[in-house]
Design a protein around this motif. Structure first.
Motif, short mmCIF file in Angstrom:
data_model
loop_
_atom_site.label_atom_id
_atom_site.label_comp_id
_atom_site.label_asym_id
_atom_site.label_seq_id
_atom_site.Cartn_x
_atom_site.Cartn_y
_atom_site.Cartn_z
N GLY A 1 -95.53 30.13 37.28
CA GLY A 1 -95.37 31.55 37.60
C GLY A 1 -94.96 32.38 36.40
N TRP A 2 -94.46 33.55 36.70
CA TRP A 2 -94.02 34.54 35.70
C TRP A 2 -92.60 34.15 35.29
N ASP A 3 -92.51 33.32 34.24
CA ASP A 3 -91.23 32.76 33.82
C ASP A 3 -91.19 32.66 32.30
N ALA A 4 -90.02 32.78 31.74
CA ALA A 4 -89.85 32.77 30.29
C ALA A 4 -90.28 31.46 29.64
N SER A 5 -90.38 30.38 30.39
CA SER A 5 -90.75 29.07 29.83
C SER A 5 -92.25 28.91 29.63
N VAL A 6 -93.05 29.86 30.10
CA VAL A 6 -94.51 29.74 30.05
C VAL A 6 -95.07 30.30 28.75
N ASP A 7 -96.07 29.63 28.21
CA ASP A 7 -96.81 30.15 27.05
C ASP A 7 -97.95 31.00 27.61
N PHE A 8 -97.71 32.31 27.75
CA PHE A 8 -98.69 33.19 28.39
C PHE A 8 -99.94 33.38 27.56
N SER A 9 -99.83 33.26 26.26
CA SER A 9 -101.01 33.36 25.40
C SER A 9 -101.98 32.22 25.69
N SER A 10 -101.46 31.01 25.81
CA SER A 10 -102.32 29.85 26.14
C SER A 10 -102.88 29.98 27.55
N TRP A 11 -102.04 30.41 28.49
CA TRP A 11 -102.52 30.57 29.87
C TRP A 11 -103.65 31.60 29.91
N GLU A 12 -103.46 32.73 29.26
CA GLU A 12 -104.45 33.81 29.26
C GLU A 12 -105.76 33.33 28.65
N SER A 13 -105.71 32.55 27.59
CA SER A 13 -106.93 32.11 26.92
C SER A 13 -107.75 31.15 27.77
N SER A 14 -107.15 30.59 28.81
CA SER A 14 -107.88 29.68 29.70
C SER A 14 -108.48 30.40 30.90
N GLN A 15 -108.33 31.71 30.96
CA GLN A 15 -108.79 32.50 32.10
C GLN A 15 -109.92 33.44 31.69
N THR A 16 -110.73 33.84 32.65
CA THR A 16 -111.70 34.91 32.47
C THR A 16 -111.42 35.92 33.57
N PHE A 17 -111.08 37.14 33.17
CA PHE A 17 -110.71 38.19 34.11
C PHE A 17 -111.89 39.14 34.28
N ARG A 18 -112.22 39.46 35.52
CA ARG A 18 -113.34 40.36 35.81
C ARG A 18 -112.88 41.48 36.74
N VAL A 19 -113.62 42.59 36.68
CA VAL A 19 -113.35 43.70 37.58
C VAL A 19 -113.41 43.18 39.01
N GLY A 20 -112.41 43.52 39.81
CA GLY A 20 -112.31 43.06 41.19
C GLY A 20 -111.32 41.92 41.36
N ASP A 21 -111.01 41.20 40.28
CA ASP A 21 -110.02 40.13 40.33
C ASP A 21 -108.63 40.71 40.52
#
Length: 169
Positions: free
Chosen positions: A36-56
Motif C-alpha cells: 500500500g501507500w507506505d514509506a517502506s515502498v519504492d514507488f519509483s520501482s512500483w510505478e515503472s512496472s505499471q501502465t496507466f491509461r485513461v479510465g484507470d
C-alpha cells in the motif's frame, strides 16, 4: 420505416457495447501493491512496472493519521516536496483517484518529512490506444487488476445482443 428503426437500434447497441467494453478494460492500480501507500515502498520501482491509461483508477490504501495523499500541481512542486499549493488532499485511509486525462500526475504523503524520504509518486497516464512500456508479470504488477465489471458488462452485452436478434427477426 422498419428498416430505419432496425438501423437505429443496431447503431445504439454498437455504441453501448463499445462504451461497456471500454469500462470493462479499466484497471485499478493499488498504489504500492500489497504494502500500500507506505514509506517502506519504492514507488519509483512500483510505478515503472505499471501502465496507466485513461479510465484507470489509482487506489491508495494507508493508515489514517499516519499517512495521507496529496496531489500536487506540477513537477516542480513534486521535486521540492511543496504541498502548499495542493490540488487535492485525502486522509480517509482508502482514497481512489480516477485517471480521466492523459499526462503526468504527482502525489505525495502530507505527513511532515515523508515526501523528502521518498513517499511520493509520479505517473504518466496514456490514451487508451497509446502503446506503453512492456511489462512482465511480477509481484508488483499483480497489484494492477482489472476492475470487476464482468457481471454487469456481460449482462449488458447479452441484452444488447438480444435486442439486435429481436430486431432482425
Amino acid at each position: 420505416m422498419a428498416m430505419f428503426c432496425r438501423g437505429i437500434v443496431v447503431v445504439v447497441v454498437v455504441i453501448f457495447v463499445a462504451v461497456a467494453t471500454k469500462e470493462a478494460l479499466a484497471k485499478q492500480h493499488v498504489v504500492g501493491g500489497s504494502q500500500g501507500w507506505d514509506a517502506s515502498v519504492d514507488f519509483s520501482s512500483w510505478e515503472s512496472s505499471q501502465t496507466f491509461r485513461v479510465g484507470d483508477q489509482l487506489v491508495f490504501k494507508y493508515t489514517p493519521g499516519l499517512h495521507s495523499v496529496v496531489e500536487l500541481a506540477s513537477e516542480k512542486e513534486y521535486t521540492k516536496c511543496n504541498i502548499g499549493n495542493a490540488l487535492n488532499s485525502m486522509n480517509g485511509g482508502t482514497s481512489t483517484v480516477k485517471l480521466n486525462k492523459t499526462g503526468y500526475r504527482y502525489f505525495t504523503c502530507g505527513t511532515l518529512g515523508h515526501c523528502q524520504e521518498g513517499m511520493k509518486l509520479k505517473i504518466k497516464t496514456l490514451a487508451l490506444n497509446e502503446s506503453g512500456p512492456s511489462t512482465s508479470t511480477s509481484p508488483a504488477s499483480a497489484s494492477s487488476a482489472p476492475i470487476v465489471l464482468f457481471s454487469s458488462t456481460s449482462m449488458l452485452i447479452a441484452i444488447a445482443m438480444f435486442l439486435v436478434l429481436l430486431v432482425m427477426v
